[in-house]
Design a protein around this motif. Structure first.
Motif, PDB file in Angstrom:
ATOM      1  N   THR A 155      -9.546   8.517  16.906  1.00 40.34           N
ATOM      2  CA  THR A 155      -8.202   8.431  17.466  1.00 40.34           C
ATOM      3  C   THR A 155      -8.264   7.970  18.914  1.00 40.34           C
ATOM      4  OG1 THR A 155      -8.175  10.702  18.314  1.00 40.34           O
ATOM      5  CG2 THR A 155      -7.464  10.370  16.007  1.00 40.34           C
TER       6      THR A 155
ATOM      7  N   ASP B  85      -3.397   4.155  18.996  1.00 43.68           N
ATOM      8  CA  ASP B  85      -3.620   4.586  17.615  1.00 43.68           C
ATOM      9  C   ASP B  85      -3.104   3.528  16.653  1.00 43.68           C
ATOM     10  OD1 ASP B  85      -4.942   7.070  17.735  1.00 43.68           O
ATOM     11  OD2 ASP B  85      -3.071   8.128  18.179  1.00 43.68           O
TER      12      ASP B  85
ATOM     13  N   ASP C 203      -3.570   4.322  13.069  1.00 48.14           N
ATOM     14  CA  ASP C 203      -3.136   5.290  12.063  1.00 48.14           C
ATOM     15  C   ASP C 203      -3.758   6.624  12.469  1.00 48.14           C
ATOM     16  OD1 ASP C 203      -5.842   5.401  10.999  1.00 48.14           O
ATOM     17  OD2 ASP C 203      -5.387   3.655   9.751  1.00 48.14           O
ATOM     18  N   GLU C 204      -3.756   7.602  11.591  1.00 43.09           N
ATOM     19  CA  GLU C 204      -4.220   8.935  12.011  1.00 43.09           C
ATOM     20  C   GLU C 204      -5.729   9.019  12.254  1.00 43.09           C
ATOM     21  OE1 GLU C 204      -4.701  11.400   7.860  1.00 43.09           O
ATOM     22  OE2 GLU C 204      -2.661  11.189   8.687  1.00 43.09           O
TER      23      GLU C 204
ATOM     24  N   SER D 210      -8.185   3.696  15.807  1.00 41.69           N
ATOM     25  CA  SER D 210      -7.494   3.219  17.002  1.00 41.69           C
ATOM     26  C   SER D 210      -8.107   1.907  17.460  1.00 41.69           C
ATOM     27  CB  SER D 210      -7.565   4.261  18.124  1.00 41.69           C
ATOM     28  OG  SER D 210      -8.906   4.450  18.543  1.00 41.69           O
TER      29      SER D 210
END
Length: 161
Positions: free
Chosen positions: A13, A99, A101-102, A105
């Protein structure tokens, strides 16, 4: 006058990468040619923090300490660095973190500098691309080392059948 920019997508992240890059005290443990690193002072503002830090860099008989002002965004989206004292005529570098997505990054890194010492500047220009790639790789390798070990620690142990 070497200037280099790099953009990479990483499996971490933006907060993880920001935390890793902003942890200046640990640079000496993994960054090539960094013999020592320490934070001298911190000043907090509403939207950012300013850190003054010393890095001792060098190889063989060429060892120099330089002081930088490091601006850390509170939202962990960027880090800006400028030289205050040392062997550089100027040095600026910037990190940007976003970011995707979860779990992934994009990090952007830019550095631009010129050394005061002409012989060292000539040598650095000659090896700059290699040095730059080794520095970027060192941060990514450090992320793997730190964050993969956290995953293994936090996974519950399963009984064997």
């Amino acid at each position: 006058m070497p200037k280099q920019e790099e953009k990479q997508i990483v499996s971490y992240t933006k907060d993880q990468m920001f935390d890793l890059v902003s942890n200046i005290d640990e640079y000496k443990e993994f960054l090539p040619w960094c013999n020592d690193s320490k934070i001298i002072s911190r000043e907090r503002f509403d939207d950012h923090e300013v850190v003054i830090a010393d890095l001792e860099i060098g190889y063989d008989q060429f060892v120099y300490t330089y002081r930088s002002e490091v601006k850390l965004a509170k939202d962990k989206s960027f880090i800006n660095v400028k030289n205050l004292d040392g062997p550089f005529k100027y040095l600026t570098n910037e990190w940007k973190f976003a970011d995707l997505d979860e779990n992934n990054s994009e990090i952007e890194f830019m550095i631009d500098f010129e050394l005061n010492l002409s012989l060292l500047d000539v040598l650095m220009k000659k090896f700059f691309n290699l040095a730059f790639q080794r520095m970027v790789s060192a941060f990514i390798d450090r992320a793997k080392e730190i964050y993969l070990s956290l995953i293994h620690i936090s996974e519950p142990t399963r009984p064997r059948l």
